[in-house]
Enzyme design. Structure first.
Site, PDB file in Angstrom:
ATOM      1  N   ASP A   1     -29.124  17.858  28.035  1.00  0.00           N
ATOM      2  CA  ASP A   1     -27.858  17.379  28.622  1.00  0.00           C
ATOM      3  C   ASP A   1     -27.254  18.495  29.475  1.00  0.00           C
ATOM      4  OD1 ASP A   1     -24.518  17.008  27.232  1.00  0.00           O
ATOM      5  OD2 ASP A   1     -25.317  16.400  29.185  1.00  0.00           O
TER       6      ASP A   1
ATOM      7  N   ASP B   1     -29.985  14.017  30.448  1.00  0.00           N
ATOM      8  CA  ASP B   1     -29.932  13.429  31.791  1.00  0.00           C
ATOM      9  C   ASP B   1     -31.093  13.947  32.650  1.00  0.00           C
ATOM     10  OD1 ASP B   1     -27.049  15.334  31.523  1.00  0.00           O
ATOM     11  OD2 ASP B   1     -28.851  16.104  32.530  1.00  0.00           O
TER      12      ASP B   1
ATOM     13  N   HIS C   1     -40.937   7.306  20.725  1.00  0.00           N
ATOM     14  CA  HIS C   1     -39.509   7.150  20.398  1.00  0.00           C
ATOM     15  C   HIS C   1     -39.261   6.061  19.358  1.00  0.00           C
ATOM     16  CE1 HIS C   1     -40.543   4.122  23.276  1.00  0.00           C
ATOM     17  NE2 HIS C   1     -39.419   3.491  23.018  1.00  0.00           N
ATOM     18  N   ASP C   2     -40.367   5.332  18.993  1.00  0.00           N
ATOM     19  CA  ASP C   2     -40.227   4.271  17.981  1.00  0.00           C
ATOM     20  C   ASP C   2     -40.834   4.677  16.638  1.00  0.00           C
ATOM     21  OD1 ASP C   2     -41.112   1.673  20.375  1.00  0.00           O
ATOM     22  OD2 ASP C   2     -39.142   2.488  19.857  1.00  0.00           O
TER      23      ASP C   2
ATOM     24  N   GLU D   1     -48.001  -1.129  26.520  1.00  0.00           N
ATOM     25  CA  GLU D   1     -47.700  -1.122  25.086  1.00  0.00           C
ATOM     26  C   GLU D   1     -48.008  -2.516  24.558  1.00  0.00           C
ATOM     27  OE1 GLU D   1     -43.758  -1.581  23.756  1.00  0.00           O
ATOM     28  OE2 GLU D   1     -44.017  -0.344  21.976  1.00  0.00           O
TER      29      GLU D   1
ATOM     30  N   ASP E   1     -40.945   3.746  32.755  1.00  0.00           N
ATOM     31  CA  ASP E   1     -41.091   2.761  31.686  1.00  0.00           C
ATOM     32  C   ASP E   1     -40.713   1.392  32.273  1.00  0.00           C
ATOM     33  OD1 ASP E   1     -40.574   3.341  28.190  1.00  0.00           O
ATOM     34  OD2 ASP E   1     -41.148   1.455  29.157  1.00  0.00           O
TER      35      ASP E   1
ATOM     36  N   ASP F   1     -21.848  15.647  28.265  1.00  0.00           N
ATOM     37  CA  ASP F   1     -21.391  14.389  27.654  1.00  0.00           C
ATOM     38  C   ASP F   1     -22.178  14.060  26.386  1.00  0.00           C
ATOM     39  OD1 ASP F   1     -23.126  11.986  29.864  1.00  0.00           O
ATOM     40  OD2 ASP F   1     -23.843  13.641  28.618  1.00  0.00           O
TER      41      ASP F   1
ATOM     42  N   ASP G   1     -43.652  -1.821  28.729  1.00  0.00           N
ATOM     43  CA  ASP G   1     -43.063  -2.162  27.438  1.00  0.00           C
ATOM     44  C   ASP G   1     -43.513  -3.550  26.971  1.00  0.00           C
ATOM     45  OD1 ASP G   1     -40.885  -1.291  25.539  1.00  0.00           O
ATOM     46  OD2 ASP G   1     -40.069  -3.228  26.123  1.00  0.00           O
TER      47      ASP G   1
ATOM     48  N   ASN H   1     -24.381  17.929  31.618  1.00  0.00           N
ATOM     49  CA  ASN H   1     -22.967  17.753  32.006  1.00  0.00           C
ATOM     50  C   ASN H   1     -22.061  17.609  30.784  1.00  0.00           C
ATOM     51  OD1 ASN H   1     -23.792  15.257  31.149  1.00  0.00           O
ATOM     52  ND2 ASN H   1     -22.862  14.117  32.845  1.00  0.00           N
TER      53      ASN H   1
END
Ligand code: TEU
Ligand code: CA
Length: 563
Positions: free
Chosen positions: A27, A35, A337-338, A265, A104, A31, A206, A29
Site C-alpha cells: 500500500d 495498490d 488467494h483461495d 481456473e 484475471d 489507505d 476465473d 497511499n
C-alpha cells in the site's frame, strides 16, 4: 529460453508465474489497501526473485463484494488500486525487467452494479435482458431449481421489479453472465482484445469451466436433510464449453503474433478433459488450474477437515503428471488467494517451517508444468492465528458462519474449518519487514498482519542466502536452464510410501532424482536405484548427503540428484 528446447516448447514452459493479490501486496497511499503503485515499487524484488510473469488478481472497478471478483467495469481500474495510467506504467516497467503481466478475467459473472446488469434488470424486454440468466418462479412459486451457491444459500435472487429470479453461482452481487448469448460473448472478446492491445500477456480465467450450464438448469442431487441440491455437476464442464473456448481462441488469441498465455481456473475438471483443453492442437487454453490435489484433506465439503494423506497427494499429482504428460501441460500450485498457506496446511509451520517450506517448493517445482508462486510463499508465510469469527472478512466464510448459526449448527467445528481452510489465511498483508504492519502500509491494514512478520519477512530473507526466498530463487532460475527439470518425463517412485515423496524426471540419457522425507521423523529406505554418477543439484539442509541407495533422510529433508 533454455537453448535447444524441444520444438513444441514455448516461453511459458520454462517460466514461473507469481500471483499478486493486489489488495494485500503493498500500500503506497496509506489507505490500508495494496495498490498498483505498490507493485511498481516492488518490481525490483520480483525481478530479484526471478519470476517471469505476474498474475494480478482483479483490480478493475468493483464494489468489492468479493474483493474484486465482482466487476462493474472491465476496462477501468478501481480507484482503490489506482488508474489505467498506473497499469500502463506497470506493464512498461515490468517489461524492462523482462516480466510480463497477465490479468484475471472474471467473465462467468459480473457485478450486479455493472451497467450491463443494470440494463438487463431494468425490464424484461431490455436488449441486454438475455445477457444474464433470468427465470420465472416455478408454478408453485418456488425457485427455478434447487442449486446451492458456492457462498451459501440459493443461487437464485428474486427481482421485485421484473418479477423474475436471476442466477448467481457465487454471491447475489455476482450475477452469472449468459454465455448462450452471442452478443455477450462478442462483448467479452472485444474487452479481452482491448487488454491484449494494451500490452498484457494473457489471462487467468476465473471459473471459466462454469460458463456453459446444462440446458434447462435441472435440479441437482439433494441429500436428505439438505435445504439445497448440488448444481455443481450441472454447471462445471458443460456441453458447450469446448465450443466457447475454441471460439474465444479464434476471436482473441489465434490472430495474435505476440507472446501470450492463458490459464483457466477449472474447479471439478478431470485430467482426461484437461488433456483435451490444454492440447495446443485443440486451440483452447494453454493450462488449467485443477482442484483434485487441494481437495484431498476436505471431506464432506470445504470446511470438513480430513487428515493429510501423502499417498492421496502422490496418487493425484502423479496421475496428472502422466495424464497431461504428452499432449497437455500442467499448472503447478500449492497456494493462491483461495487456499490456506501450504506450509501450515501440509508442512510444519512451527519446528520445521523453513525446511518444510523448501521441501514443498522443491517437490512442486521439480514436477513437469508451469509453477505458480503465490505472494509470500517464497518467504514461507503461514496461516494466521485466527481465534474469533470477527477477525475474518471473506464473505465465503461469513456467509457459511451465518448459515451454521441460523441452523443451530456446530460453530466450534465451523471455526476449526475457517482456521484451517478460510481464504483470509492467504489474504493477510505481505510481510515486507519486521516493522509495525510489516512495511505493508502506513495506515491500518484492511486485514490484520500476521504477528509472526517480526521473524518472517522479505527484508530479513533477501539478505540471507540460506533463506526460503533464496531457495525459491534457485528453483526458479534452474527451470530456465535445466531441460530435464522443464521437459523431462515424470515417474513416481515408492508409490505406496506414506512418508517419502520420490520421483524421477528423465530426458534422453539425463535424469533428476527427487527424494523428500515429508515427515517429522528421520527415515531409512533402500532405493531400487543405483547410479555412480550422481551430482547433488538442490537440498534444504546445510550438508547434502552424497547419493546412496541406502537412503537416510532427516525430518523434512529433500535432496535432488542429477545424472
Ligand atoms: O474461485 C472459484 C472457486 O472455485 C472458489 O469458490 C473456490 O472453490 C473456493 O474459494 C475454495 O474455497 C474463483 C476465485 O478464485 C475466487 O476468489 C472467487 O471468489 C470466485 O471464483 C468467484 O469469482
Ligand atoms: Ca492503497
Amino acid at each position: 529460453m533454455a537453448e535447444n528446447q524441444p520444438e513444441n516448447a514455448v516461453w511459458w514452459k520454462t517460466s514461473t508465474v507469481y500471483q499478486i493479490y493486489p489488495r494485500s501486496f503493498a500500500d503506497t497511499n496509506g489507505d490500508g489497501i495494496g495498490d498498483v503503485r505498490g507493485i511498481i515499487d516492488r518490481l525490483g524484488y520480483l525481478a530479484h526473485l526471478g519470476v517471469d510473469v505476474l498474475w494480478l488478481s482483479p483490480i478493475y472497478k468493483s464494489p468489492q463484494d468479493d474483493n474484486g471478483y465482482d466487476i462493474s467495469d472491465y476496462q477501468d481500474i478501481d480507484p482503490l488500486f489506482g488508474t489505467l495510467a498506473d497499469v500502463d506504467e506497470l506493464i512498461t516497467k515490468a517489461k524492462e525487467h523482462n516480466i510480463r503481466i497477465i490479468m484475471d478475467l472474471v467473465v462467468n459473472h459480473s457485478s450486479d452494479e455493472h451497467p450491463w446488469f443494470v440494463e438487463s434488470r431494468s425490464s424484461k424486454d431490455n436488449p441486454k435482458r438475455d445477457w444474464y440468466i433470468w427465470r420465472p418462479a416455478r408454478e408453485d412459486g418456488s425457485r427455478p431449481n434447487n442449486w446451492s451457491s458456492f457462498f451459501s444459500g440459493s443461487v437464485w435472487e428474486w427481482d421485485e421489479h421484473t418479477q423474475e429470479y436471476f442466477l448467481h453461482l457465487f454471491s447475489k452481487k455476482q450475477p452469472d453472465l449468459n454465455w448462450e448469448n452471442p452478443e455477450l460473448r462478442r462483448a467479452v472478446y472485444d474487452m479481452m482484445n482491448w487488454w491484449l492491445d494494451r500490452g498484457v500477456a494473457g489471462f487467468r480465467m476465473d471459473v471459466i469451466n462454469l460458463i456453459s450450464k446444462v440446458p434447462g438448469l435441472p435440479d441437482g442431487e439433494q441429500e436428505p436433510g439438505h435445504e439445497f441440491g448440488n448444481g455443481f455437476p450441472l454447471t462445471a464442464n458443460g456441453p458447450r464449453l469446448t465450443e466457447f473456448l475454441q471460439e474465444m481462441h479464434r476471436e482473441v488469441f489465434a490472430p495474435r503474433k505476440e507472446a501470450f498465455f492463458t490459464v483457466g481456473e477449472c474447479p471439478g475438471i478431470r485430467a482426461e478433459y484437461a488433456t483435451e483443453v490444454t492440447n495446443p492442437d485443440n486451440a483452447m487454453l494453454d493450462m488449467v488450474f485443477q482442484f483434485e490435489h487441494v481437495g484431498i484433506d476436505q471431506g464432506n465439503g470445504k470446511w470438513d477437515e480430513l487428515p493429510f494423506d501423502l499417498l492421496k497427494l502422490k496418487e493425484s499429482l502423479g496421475y496428472w503428471q502422466t495424464q497431461l504428460g504428452e499432449a497437455g501441460w500442467n499448472s503447478l500450485y500449492w497456494n493462491n488467494h483461495d487456499q490456506p498457506r501450504i506450509v501450515s496446511r501440509w508442512g510444519n509451520d512451527t519446528e520445521y517451517r523453513e525446511l518444510s517450506a523448501k521441501l514443498l517448493g522443491t517437490v512442486l517445482h521439480f514436477h513437469r508444468g508451469t509453477p505458480y508462486v503465490y505472494q509470500g510463499e517464497e518467504l514461507g508465510m503461514t496461516n494466521f492465528p485466527f481465534t474469533d469469527i470477527n477477525q475474518f472478512q471473506d464473505l465465503e466464510t461469513l456467509n457459511h458462519y451465518r448459515e451454521v448459526v441460523a441452523h443451530g449448527g456446530d460453530t466450534a467445528a465451523a471455526m476449526n474449518g475457517f482456521r484451517k481452510f478460510g481464504r483470509d489465511n492467504a489474504r493477510t498483508p505481505m510481510q515486507w519487514d519486521g516493522s509495525v504492519d510489516a512495511g505493508f502500509s502506513k495506515g491500518t491494514p484492511w486485514l490484520a498482519v500476521n504477528p509472526n512478520h517480526e521473524h518472517i519477512n522479505a527484508a530479513q530473507q533477501v539478505g540471507d542466502p540460506r533463506s526460503v526466498f533464496h531457495y525459491y530463487r534457485r528453483l526458479i532460475a534452474l527451470r530456465k536452464t535445466d531441460r530435464v527439470m522443464a521437459f523431462g518425463d515424470f515417474e513416481m517412485l515408492l508409490p505406496s510410501d506414506s512418508q517419502v515423496y520420490a520421483f524421477t524426471r528423465t530426458l534422453g540419457d539425463e535424469g533428476l532424482l527427487v527424494l523428500a522425507n515429508w515427515s517429522n521423523e528421520a527415515i531409512e529406505r533402500t532405493l531400487e536405484f543405483a547410479r555412480a554418477d550422481m551430482v547433488t543439484v538442490m537440498h534444504n539442509y546445510e550438508d547434502a548427503p552424497a547419493f546412496d541407495s541406502a537412503l537416510s533422510l532427516r525430518p523434512w529433508e529433500v535432496v535432488v540428484y542429477r545424472w
